[in-house]
Motif scaffolding. Sequence first.
Motif, mmCIF file in Angstrom:
data_model
loop_
_atom_site.group_PDB
_atom_site.id
_atom_site.type_symbol
_atom_site.label_atom_id
_atom_site.label_comp_id
_atom_site.label_asym_id
_atom_site.label_seq_id
_atom_site.Cartn_x
_atom_site.Cartn_y
_atom_site.Cartn_z
ATOM 1 N N GLN A 1 -8.593 -11.183 -5.295
ATOM 2 C CA GLN A 1 -9.451 -11.442 -6.452
ATOM 3 C C GLN A 1 -9.042 -12.718 -7.166
ATOM 4 O O GLN A 1 -9.895 -13.512 -7.576
ATOM 5 N N GLN B 1 -5.391 -6.689 -3.029
ATOM 6 C CA GLN B 1 -6.711 -6.814 -3.647
ATOM 7 C C GLN B 1 -6.658 -7.722 -4.868
ATOM 8 O O GLN B 1 -7.549 -8.560 -5.065
ATOM 9 N N ARG B 2 -5.601 -7.569 -5.687
ATOM 10 C CA ARG B 2 -5.463 -8.446 -6.842
ATOM 11 C C ARG B 2 -5.267 -9.893 -6.413
ATOM 12 O O ARG B 2 -5.840 -10.817 -7.020
ATOM 13 N N GLU C 1 1.454 6.149 -1.515
ATOM 14 C CA GLU C 1 1.494 5.447 -2.792
ATOM 15 C C GLU C 1 1.941 4.002 -2.612
ATOM 16 O O GLU C 1 1.406 3.084 -3.237
ATOM 17 N N GLN D 1 1.566 2.247 0.169
ATOM 18 C CA GLN D 1 0.455 1.548 0.796
ATOM 19 C C GLN D 1 -0.658 1.272 -0.210
ATOM 20 O O GLN D 1 -1.288 0.216 -0.165
ATOM 21 N N SER D 2 -0.860 2.236 -1.118
ATOM 22 C CA SER D 2 -1.885 2.032 -2.152
ATOM 23 C C SER D 2 -1.504 0.887 -3.073
ATOM 24 O O SER D 2 -2.350 0.056 -3.426
ATOM 25 N N ARG D 3 -0.220 0.837 -3.456
ATOM 26 C CA ARG D 3 0.230 -0.272 -4.306
ATOM 27 C C ARG D 3 0.123 -1.596 -3.567
ATOM 28 O O ARG D 3 -0.276 -2.607 -4.148
ATOM 29 N N GLN D 4 0.467 -1.584 -2.257
ATOM 30 C CA GLN D 4 0.366 -2.810 -1.482
ATOM 31 C C GLN D 4 -1.089 -3.251 -1.360
ATOM 32 O O GLN D 4 -1.408 -4.441 -1.493
ATOM 33 N N ALA D 5 -1.976 -2.271 -1.116
ATOM 34 C CA ALA D 5 -3.394 -2.603 -1.015
ATOM 35 C C ALA D 5 -3.929 -3.118 -2.347
ATOM 36 O O ALA D 5 -4.712 -4.081 -2.387
ATOM 37 N N ALA D 6 -3.486 -2.470 -3.437
ATOM 38 C CA ALA D 6 -3.920 -2.939 -4.751
ATOM 39 C C ALA D 6 -3.376 -4.342 -5.039
ATOM 40 O O ALA D 6 -4.080 -5.182 -5.619
ATOM 41 N N HIS D 7 -2.126 -4.593 -4.592
ATOM 42 C CA HIS D 7 -1.546 -5.925 -4.771
ATOM 43 C C HIS D 7 -2.330 -6.967 -3.980
ATOM 44 O O HIS D 7 -2.648 -8.057 -4.502
#
Length: 531
Positions: free
Chosen positions: A205, A201-202, A191, A193-199
């Motif tokens: 973007q 990615q944002r 989770e 790592q997912s939040r870090q990846a999403a961060h």
Amino acid sequence: MTSATPASSDGLALQNHELLRIYSVYRVAIALVLLGVFSSDIGRGAVGSSAPALYLNTVVFYTALNIGWLLHLRRLRYEGSAGQVGLILGCDILCFLLLIHASGGLNSGLGYLLLINCSVGSLLLDRRMGAFFAAVASMAVISQQLYRLLAGRAETQDIVSAGMLGILLFATVSALQYLSGRISSANLRAEQQSRQAAHLQRLAQQIIERMHTGVLVLDTANKPELINRAARQLLGDDYQPGGQRQQALFSALREWRRDPSKGSTVLSDVAATELRISFAKLSQDQGDNSLLFIEDNRKLSQAAQKLKLASLGHLTASIAHEVRNPLGAISHAAQLLSESTALNPEDRHLIDIICRHSQRVNQIVENVMQLSRRRASAPQQRDLVAWLEQFLPDFRAGAAADIQINLLLPAQPVYARFDPQQLTQVVTNLCSNALRHSRLAGKPQADIAVYHHGQRDCAMLDVIDCGPGVVEEHQQKIFEPFFTTGAGGSGLGLYIARELCEANQATLSWCRNQDNRSCFRVEFAHANRIF
């Protein structure tokens, strides 16, 4: 696996609502199975052998209780508190102890059903409560068998079986808690790592969205998968399927796919600005996508122009020192010589040539130095119609009395973004050039037309003269520095005008208008573009 639920008021926390739903359905199913086994011939003598009435009453109560809990938890969407789960487990342990007692002890095999209850408890509750219910179940089973042994209805072997069941309960709970902890840790890391990846990615973007370079990603079917704000602005709002802009872009893309060595191209007829398109390949599992970088070619030209002007500044410094000083001496000597009374007409003619050409060379030096000292543009959004009405009286005041300039203006305003001072210099040069060529044709007249080009969605300014126009062999050279077709020109007027237009992201070109008259046309950038 879903995330953990916040702790309830008693400090316990549920870890998995889905597991609670499955366990609630399981409790109803196992109660019905136990009731069915007792009612049929399958479990005759195996369950309820010691106290059939106690077994039947207990299993009926257990079934009704489980159905009630199922309906209650379903109404709560299985978001029960840890206290409710503890109450459910306590009822299960108590009911199973009664069923074991009514069936003659652990030999009935019902004691092993406690493994499932304690295992689920270890997953739904925290470590301490899971171990607590395992300890309660173990102690209850051992106490029950000890009571039966003292009552003479059990053997010593039953105590050993109860102890083994207790050990098995603790071992199962401990193993499940260990595995659950490892899984929870792994899920927590995943989770994070997912939040870090999403961060990231944002961030990517936001960076791509705020880039001044347009970014466009097309799949194998040329459908856009990503397009940032700069690309939308450069391509224009009318970038539609089947449109002229899209067709030109796809044509360049097909050409690049046939020959990848052509990494970039310039599309000059796509929009009101020249676009430089750079291509790259993105490898995907489904196929190779195309990555397009879109830039305003005029900005690139402007950056190159700044470098050129910096070099020109060093050159003009040398010119000012190496040329103007001896040129001034030559001009001064010629003026002194012209004051002599002993000169014949031929000598005076030669002195006039020296003075005239000295002034011409000095004007060339002045123009070059003016170009190198050119300040940065400060574009403003202005109405060209109103601006020309103010410009014309000032121009006429410094021009010859016999000139005629006509303004061809529309009724509505025409907005463009430019630097007013630099535009004054551009239009002054163009008008002077138009009047000079018109005078050679016998009619010192020029027309200035302003209009909005619907297709290109930008403002246009035409300076039209009455001269013969530019011959075909000179059309590619008229904007080159020091190129002139006249005897007295410096060849820098049109060059300076074009450089000033490029500084305002406008283009200057020569063409024939609708009446086949010679025309210098200024095409401005879109009025709402910020540069």
